[in-house]
Design a protein around this motif. Sequence first.
Motif, PDB file in Angstrom:
ATOM      1  N   VAL A 179       0.948  -1.070  -0.124  1.00  0.00           N
ATOM      2  CA  VAL A 179       0.127   0.127   0.026  1.00  0.00           C
ATOM      3  C   VAL A 179       0.839   1.161   0.128  1.00  0.00           C
ATOM      4  O   VAL A 179       1.681   1.425   0.809  1.00  0.00           O
ATOM      5  CB  VAL A 179      -0.992   0.182   1.212  1.00  0.00           C
ATOM      6  N   VAL A 180       0.595   2.138  -1.079  1.00  0.00           N
ATOM      7  CA  VAL A 180       1.395   3.456  -0.767  1.00  0.00           C
ATOM      8  C   VAL A 180       0.816   4.290   0.256  1.00  0.00           C
ATOM      9  O   VAL A 180      -0.390   4.661   0.392  1.00  0.00           O
ATOM     10  CB  VAL A 180       1.037   4.022  -2.224  1.00  0.00           C
ATOM     11  N   GLN A 181       1.753   4.630   1.044  1.00  0.00           N
ATOM     12  CA  GLN A 181       1.602   5.666   2.110  1.00  0.00           C
ATOM     13  C   GLN A 181       2.493   6.852   2.250  1.00  0.00           C
ATOM     14  O   GLN A 181       3.697   6.782   2.557  1.00  0.00           O
ATOM     15  CB  GLN A 181       1.571   4.950   3.653  1.00  0.00           C
ATOM     16  N   GLY A 182       2.030   8.067   1.430  1.00  0.00           N
ATOM     17  CA  GLY A 182       2.827   9.049   1.283  1.00  0.00           C
ATOM     18  C   GLY A 182       3.802   8.594   0.177  1.00  0.00           C
ATOM     19  O   GLY A 182       3.711   8.415  -0.832  1.00  0.00           O
ATOM     20  N   ALA A 183       5.052   8.942   0.448  1.00  0.00           N
ATOM     21  CA  ALA A 183       6.353   8.632  -0.152  1.00  0.00           C
ATOM     22  C   ALA A 183       6.804   7.300  -0.183  1.00  0.00           C
ATOM     23  O   ALA A 183       7.877   6.865  -0.538  1.00  0.00           O
ATOM     24  CB  ALA A 183       7.393   9.377   0.189  1.00  0.00           C
ATOM     25  N   PHE A 184       6.122   6.513   0.750  1.00  0.00           N
ATOM     26  CA  PHE A 184       6.618   5.120   1.095  1.00  0.00           C
ATOM     27  C   PHE A 184       5.460   3.872   0.762  1.00  0.00           C
ATOM     28  O   PHE A 184       4.209   4.214   0.331  1.00  0.00           O
ATOM     29  CB  PHE A 184       6.811   4.838   2.488  1.00  0.00           C
ATOM     30  N   ILE A 185       6.133   2.796   0.506  1.00  0.00           N
ATOM     31  CA  ILE A 185       5.113   1.691   0.363  1.00  0.00           C
ATOM     32  C   ILE A 185       5.665   0.630   1.221  1.00  0.00           C
ATOM     33  O   ILE A 185       6.563   0.257   1.669  1.00  0.00           O
ATOM     34  CB  ILE A 185       5.450   0.963  -1.064  1.00  0.00           C
ATOM     35  N   SER A 186       4.269   0.229   2.008  1.00  0.00           N
ATOM     36  CA  SER A 186       4.500  -0.733   3.062  1.00  0.00           C
ATOM     37  C   SER A 186       3.583  -1.874   2.964  1.00  0.00           C
ATOM     38  O   SER A 186       2.384  -1.575   2.239  1.00  0.00           O
ATOM     39  CB  SER A 186       4.268  -0.037   4.229  1.00  0.00           C
ATOM     40  N   VAL A 187       3.753  -3.046   3.390  1.00  0.00           N
ATOM     41  CA  VAL A 187       2.883  -4.009   3.310  1.00  0.00           C
ATOM     42  C   VAL A 187       1.785  -4.040   4.610  1.00  0.00           C
ATOM     43  O   VAL A 187       2.155  -3.941   5.690  1.00  0.00           O
ATOM     44  CB  VAL A 187       3.607  -5.451   3.681  1.00  0.00           C
ATOM     45  N   ARG A 188       0.588  -4.160   4.233  1.00  0.00           N
ATOM     46  CA  ARG A 188      -0.586  -3.750   5.040  1.00  0.00           C
ATOM     47  C   ARG A 188      -1.766  -4.892   5.006  1.00  0.00           C
ATOM     48  O   ARG A 188      -1.510  -5.642   3.907  1.00  0.00           O
ATOM     49  CB  ARG A 188      -1.462  -2.351   4.705  1.00  0.00           C
ATOM     50  N   LYS A 189      -2.529  -4.941   5.813  1.00  0.00           N
ATOM     51  CA  LYS A 189      -3.655  -5.968   5.901  1.00  0.00           C
ATOM     52  C   LYS A 189      -4.623  -5.426   5.460  1.00  0.00           C
ATOM     53  O   LYS A 189      -5.158  -4.363   6.247  1.00  0.00           O
ATOM     54  CB  LYS A 189      -3.938  -6.784   7.479  1.00  0.00           C
ATOM     55  N   VAL A 190      -5.284  -5.814   4.400  1.00  0.00           N
ATOM     56  CA  VAL A 190      -6.420  -5.313   4.000  1.00  0.00           C
ATOM     57  C   VAL A 190      -7.620  -5.958   3.678  1.00  0.00           C
ATOM     58  O   VAL A 190      -7.576  -7.281   3.605  1.00  0.00           O
ATOM     59  CB  VAL A 190      -6.207  -4.508   2.430  1.00  0.00           C
ATOM     60  N   MET A 191      -8.903  -5.616   3.950  1.00  0.00           N
ATOM     61  CA  MET A 191      -9.948  -6.370   3.788  1.00  0.00           C
ATOM     62  C   MET A 191     -11.139  -5.590   3.084  1.00  0.00           C
ATOM     63  O   MET A 191     -11.321  -4.492   3.335  1.00  0.00           O
ATOM     64  CB  MET A 191     -10.598  -6.766   4.921  1.00  0.00           C
ATOM     65  N   ASN A 192     -12.013  -6.108   2.119  1.00  0.00           N
ATOM     66  CA  ASN A 192     -13.146  -5.591   1.467  1.00  0.00           C
ATOM     67  C   ASN A 192     -14.320  -5.787   2.591  1.00  0.00           C
ATOM     68  O   ASN A 192     -14.563  -6.986   3.199  1.00  0.00           O
ATOM     69  CB  ASN A 192     -13.472  -6.015   0.194  1.00  0.00           C
ATOM     70  N   ILE A 193     -15.222  -4.641   2.542  1.00  0.00           N
ATOM     71  CA  ILE A 193     -16.519  -4.955   3.237  1.00  0.00           C
ATOM     72  C   ILE A 193     -17.618  -4.975   2.274  1.00  0.00           C
ATOM     73  O   ILE A 193     -17.523  -3.694   1.367  1.00  0.00           O
ATOM     74  CB  ILE A 193     -16.705  -3.594   4.207  1.00  0.00           C
ATOM     75  N   SER A 194     -18.194  -5.865   2.143  1.00  0.00           N
ATOM     76  CA  SER A 194     -19.419  -6.162   0.879  1.00  0.00           C
ATOM     77  C   SER A 194     -20.703  -5.638   1.557  1.00  0.00           C
ATOM     78  O   SER A 194     -20.763  -6.110   2.833  1.00  0.00           O
ATOM     79  CB  SER A 194     -19.320  -7.306   0.427  1.00  0.00           C
ATOM     80  N   SER A 195     -21.353  -4.960   0.783  1.00  0.00           N
ATOM     81  CA  SER A 195     -22.613  -4.588   1.639  1.00  0.00           C
ATOM     82  C   SER A 195     -23.842  -4.499   0.782  1.00  0.00           C
ATOM     83  O   SER A 195     -23.679  -4.374  -0.664  1.00  0.00           O
ATOM     84  CB  SER A 195     -22.911  -3.356   2.365  1.00  0.00           C
ATOM     85  N   SER A 196     -24.985  -4.760   1.287  1.00  0.00           N
ATOM     86  CA  SER A 196     -26.340  -4.854   0.193  1.00  0.00           C
ATOM     87  C   SER A 196     -27.132  -4.047   0.952  1.00  0.00           C
ATOM     88  O   SER A 196     -27.445  -4.076   2.157  1.00  0.00           O
ATOM     89  CB  SER A 196     -26.973  -6.306  -0.433  1.00  0.00           C
ATOM     90  N   PHE A 197     -28.319  -3.153   0.066  1.00  0.00           N
ATOM     91  CA  PHE A 197     -28.963  -2.267   0.675  1.00  0.00           C
ATOM     92  C   PHE A 197     -30.324  -2.565  -0.091  1.00  0.00           C
ATOM     93  O   PHE A 197     -30.334  -2.767  -1.198  1.00  0.00           O
ATOM     94  CB  PHE A 197     -28.596  -0.867   0.646  1.00  0.00           C
ATOM     95  N   ASP A 198     -31.512  -2.236   0.750  1.00  0.00           N
ATOM     96  CA  ASP A 198     -32.621  -2.192   0.122  1.00  0.00           C
ATOM     97  C   ASP A 198     -32.864  -0.855  -0.471  1.00  0.00           C
ATOM     98  O   ASP A 198     -33.078   0.248  -0.105  1.00  0.00           O
ATOM     99  CB  ASP A 198     -33.996  -2.445   1.108  1.00  0.00           C
ATOM    100  N   HIS A 199     -32.920  -0.751  -1.987  1.00  0.00           N
ATOM    101  CA  HIS A 199     -33.033   0.595  -2.526  1.00  0.00           C
ATOM    102  C   HIS A 199     -34.090   1.528  -2.510  1.00  0.00           C
ATOM    103  O   HIS A 199     -34.271   2.570  -2.592  1.00  0.00           O
ATOM    104  CB  HIS A 199     -32.476   0.475  -4.063  1.00  0.00           C
ATOM    105  N   ARG A 200     -35.221   0.727  -2.001  1.00  0.00           N
ATOM    106  CA  ARG A 200     -36.332   1.446  -1.859  1.00  0.00           C
ATOM    107  C   ARG A 200     -36.367   2.313  -0.612  1.00  0.00           C
ATOM    108  O   ARG A 200     -37.005   3.415  -0.498  1.00  0.00           O
ATOM    109  CB  ARG A 200     -37.456   0.428  -1.490  1.00  0.00           C
ATOM    110  N   ILE A 201     -35.458   1.914   0.394  1.00  0.00           N
ATOM    111  CA  ILE A 201     -35.389   2.948   1.702  1.00  0.00           C
ATOM    112  C   ILE A 201     -34.074   3.644   1.796  1.00  0.00           C
ATOM    113  O   ILE A 201     -34.078   4.385   2.459  1.00  0.00           O
ATOM    114  CB  ILE A 201     -35.507   1.639   2.960  1.00  0.00           C
TER     115      ILE A 201
END
Length: 428
Positions: free
Chosen positions: A377-399
């Motif tokens: 992951v790029v952090q400013g002028a540096f690249i470091s190894v980070r732990k990354v996770m996606n959050i998936s979500s679904s919503f009722d578009h009527r509400i």
Amino acid sequence: MGLYHFRLPDIGEGVAEAEVVIWHVKVGDAVREDQSLVDVMTDKATVDLTSPVDGTVLAVHGEIGGMMPVGSIIVEMEVEGEGNVAAGASQPARTAARPPEEEKREEAPASPPPPAPVAVQSTPAPIKRATSRRDFETAPFAAPATRRRARELGIPLQFVPGNGPGGRILQEDLDAYVASGGQPAAGHALVERHGVGEQKIIGLRRKIAEKMQDAKRRIPHIAYVEECDVTELEALRADLNAHRSEDMPKLTLLPFLIRAMARVLPDFPQINARFDDDAGVLHSHEGIHVGIATQTPAGLMVPVLRHAEARDLWDCARELSRVAAAARSGSATREELSGSTVTVTSLGTLGGIATTPVINHPEVAIIGPNKIVEKPVVQGAFISVRKVMNISSSFDHRIVDGYDAALFIQALKRYIEHPALIFMGEAA
């Protein structure tokens, strides 16, 4: 002697019918009071129905997978005394429920004779045949017709290579095993296969199918996926687990996510809600009751962790473990499987990159953490190894509008990426 009719009782919560899941008795059985007769399934839970009297079973009504209306006769018994049926009253036809395998045996045409063994240059090894019932009981995945034919040939299926989906043993696999004298046919993986397996969808799997179909038919889903840096959260989780006392539960990611949701949801009352679309009424809840999508031996169930807003991290972990264990063991009550206001679904280490979870109707949102991976992951002028996770979500578009869905997930992301905020009385 008298006749006693046991009827499907009113199980409550507006249930009008129930599905027969498994019979515990058969015609001719002597039963005692409080002995299990049959398990039935409603939209809420599986219910064990017990006998209110001592007696002998004369007839059972309802096939496995069949729906029975409340009040219908499901068991007829002969009892001491007068029973509960007046003499001379008209009786329903007495039919015994039979396992689906027996019904298919009567309907299915006779299996074709096995093909004659083909000539081989070398002396074939003798075909391994079953010598006990246990050989068949430990057989791998195969259709009832295949099992029946193997039983007729005296061949235990654990010796037959399966080439169907998931290792299922097909009729062609059995034919090849017989033709080869008990050895897998050469080049068998390239042999054409034409078998079609049949499985009646009943019980919990049918309820899951109906619920998912209803949710997708009624709810216009909108999906939103966001990437979160969980390096700090994972470091905190590891430290807390390393220094916890023996009476404290082990922390997974989910208690942190639930506590973060409890901090964010008060600002989004339309998300912690249940939508009665028939009446056109949205019920926004102050209490946060989190449904936990849980894989069980019987299928997917959603036990409920109630009042997450009033539980600390350790209490969330403890209750999460308890309700999930109850669902997996089949001991969860109807109350523990209903009443959620928002659901969390996680595939753990199998979480993949992203998912599009189906909303648990009548809720309006579902949140799904995905697999944690290490990446540069790029952090400013540096690249470091980070732990990354996606959050998936679904919503009722009527509400929930897309803008509000994004605001909610971004607020949730802030707590996940800076887990100290979860423990503060007021967020900075």
